[in-house]
Design an enzyme around this catalytic site. Sequence first.
Site, PDB file in Angstrom:
ATOM      1  N   CYS A  46       0.829  -1.199   0.000  1.00 48.94           N
ATOM      2  CA  CYS A  46       0.000   0.000   0.000  1.00 48.94           C
ATOM      3  C   CYS A  46       0.874   1.265   0.000  1.00 48.94           C
ATOM      4  CB  CYS A  46      -0.928   0.093   1.203  1.00 48.94           C
ATOM      5  SG  CYS A  46      -1.820  -1.408   1.549  1.00 48.94           S
ATOM      6  N   LYS A  53       4.736  -3.176  -6.486  1.00 45.38           N
ATOM      7  CA  LYS A  53       6.102  -2.740  -6.781  1.00 45.38           C
ATOM      8  C   LYS A  53       7.059  -3.071  -5.656  1.00 45.38           C
ATOM      9  CE  LYS A  53       9.268  -0.754  -9.212  1.00 45.38           C
ATOM     10  NZ  LYS A  53       9.842  -1.639 -10.245  1.00 45.38           N
TER      11      LYS A  53
HETATM   12  C1  F6R Z   1      10.296  -8.421 -10.795  1.00 44.71           C
HETATM   13  C2  F6R Z   1      10.337  -7.551  -9.638  1.00 44.71           C
HETATM   14  C3  F6R Z   1      10.451  -8.172  -8.287  1.00 44.71           C
HETATM   15  C4  F6R Z   1      11.449  -7.370  -7.430  1.00 44.71           C
HETATM   16  C5  F6R Z   1      11.470  -7.911  -5.990  1.00 44.71           C
HETATM   17  C6  F6R Z   1      12.494  -7.209  -5.140  1.00 44.71           C
HETATM   18  O1  F6R Z   1      10.167  -7.698 -11.980  1.00 44.71           O
HETATM   19  O2  F6R Z   1      10.277  -6.365  -9.763  1.00 44.71           O
HETATM   20  O3  F6R Z   1      10.827  -9.502  -8.369  1.00 44.71           O
HETATM   21  O4  F6R Z   1      12.706  -7.466  -8.009  1.00 44.71           O
HETATM   22  O5  F6R Z   1      10.202  -7.764  -5.417  1.00 44.71           O
HETATM   23  O6  F6R Z   1      12.258  -5.836  -5.065  1.00 44.71           O
HETATM   24  P1  F6R Z   1      13.374  -4.834  -4.532  1.00 44.71           P
HETATM   25  O7  F6R Z   1      14.475  -4.813  -5.516  1.00 44.71           O
HETATM   26  O8  F6R Z   1      12.669  -3.521  -4.422  1.00 44.71           O
HETATM   27  O9  F6R Z   1      13.823  -5.374  -3.210  1.00 44.71           O
END
Ligand code: F6R
Length: 606
Positions: A2, A601
């Site tokens: 969120c 995200k």
């Molecule tokens: C795939 C994707 C996710 C992130 C994962 C880690 O396209 O975006 O697999 O790579 O959730 O996210 P961060 O890098 O923000 O820790």
Amino acid sequence: MCRIFAAALADGQVGPVLKVGLKRLEYGGYDSSGMATIDQGKLKIKKGVGKLDEVDRSVKFDELSGNIGIAHNRWATHGYPSVTNAHPQVDCTGKIAVVHNGVIENFLEIKEELAERGHEFMSRTDTEVIAHLIEDYIKKGMDFLNSTINAIKELKGSYALAILYSAEPDKVMLVKNESPLMLGIGDDGNYAASDPVAFVDHTNRVIQLEDGELAIITPKSYKVYRISDQGLVNHNIETVDINVNDVNKGGYRHYMLKEIMEQPVAISYALNLQIQYLDVVSELVRRSRITYLIGAGSSYHSCMAGSYMLSQISGLPTIPAVASEFIQQFGKTLNPDSTVILASQSGETADVLKVASYARLKASTIISITNVVSSTITRLSRAYIIQQAGPEIGVAATKTYTTQLLVYYQLAVKLAKKSGSITEMEINSYMKGLRELPRLADKVLKDVREPISKLATELKDAGHIFFLGRGINTATAYEGRLKMLEISYIPSSAFSAGESKHGPIALIENNSPVIFLAPDDASRKVMLGNIMEIRARGGKAIVFGNEVDSELKQASDEFIGMPQINEMLTPIIYILPLQLLAYNTAILKGYDPDKPRNLAKSVTVL
Ligand code: F6R
């Protein structure tokens, strides 16, 4: 999960301001969205299920009157996406409204106690208990501030909260613990959000709240308190450098496409990593007995590739590990002589933060590679390197993946220089590769457009796609597979090509599509053998290889030529067509690549 946003305007209606900010925060969750404002001492609420634009079409957020408000995009953790479970959540009197990012671990106990005292709950969310708890203290005669402080002291878990109380109509109460939250100090009012992109067109002056702090914003003032003793806290105001154009689509149909096409520029930014940071980090790694490279999803794939770079360029063995498994797999081996490098573009991934807290207890050195300087991970780290990719809004990691790889590459070259493990000539050649990279990335993105859109048409109805690589491009195979399955929903598998004959090859039948990543490197020859094996069983070999490699071209059913670059940089170039392939396939299938189903995200729950 969120994202939250709050605004207290000196003048004008807050509804349209909240809507623009919420749109920018949609990357954090889009199961439902909602807003609350106070107008003439009355709380007004609008909310609905689905993406912001859909909800807005039916509820018309712009029409919310009042100059003070809070807003929320939800990614469900407790309670199915529904209007009742959408935020804001309110108390029994309808005077208190709460939006929340995080998870309240002890909400069931609190809910039971409150229910015994006569509170009626409408939703299945953990958030609703917060509104009722505050109500409970207000009933005892306390003001908004003291009621909130007492309520917060009962909560266990993570939370960034924005709270309205209609009887004190000029205030938004904000609380932070283990979820991101910052204030925006403006001339036309004051703001608070999970991410400054929400208010960047009103102000770039930001205060980072710390865990255990509570802030009150009004249209003309702000105050920050420590919850433990209610003492006032004086934070410095920082200036954030975010261009509004960076967070819009820049003429592209989707953020994902914009972010793929931005990579030549993002790569050149990432080539300007601050030397001092690289210096500090490489020194810490050099002194360490053992170094783990840890991440989740795409960031884990960059760690896989990073471990090849560190061993092949600088001779340093490192262990790549998945964040959610790390503590069980390697936790007991951590001690003050070990280092964890945590790769997380958002710097907020719960699995990664958990490793950071664990490593802290073991007095290990914590280093992070992240794209968000104001993220939690930078505050937990002894040293960090910022990827400098600019904001990434599309849910699928693209430019943050390639820039993470670049950080690892530069770290490896730095370490090699320090240890004297390679010659000056080799160092120069590695540096030359770096300088060529933005131009080559640009060329690849232009050259592959047509062949990739043709390939996407061929693959869109595939029941299954294989991705095979060797050496450092095993990571590319994994990442290409993740991109394809997460946005086109086509089941896909990835293996090191050497592994395919140990089982996966059993799945190959007539016309099974198999994507090979076969640059001109040490494993090209064995790759050629693997391509033959697959074709002999009826599989269709779609090969990405050196553009001048006619033997490989002949051995393939389809061949996409790639420029020559040093082996350790091939993952950066070879992932580009795979990102475009996943994007084009998703479009042909009618899916929204910016908002893949069930994903968000940044994953801030374990
Ligand atoms: C795939 C994707 C996710 C992130 C994962 C880690 O396209 O975006 O697999 O790579 O959730 O996210 P961060 O890098 O923000 O820790």
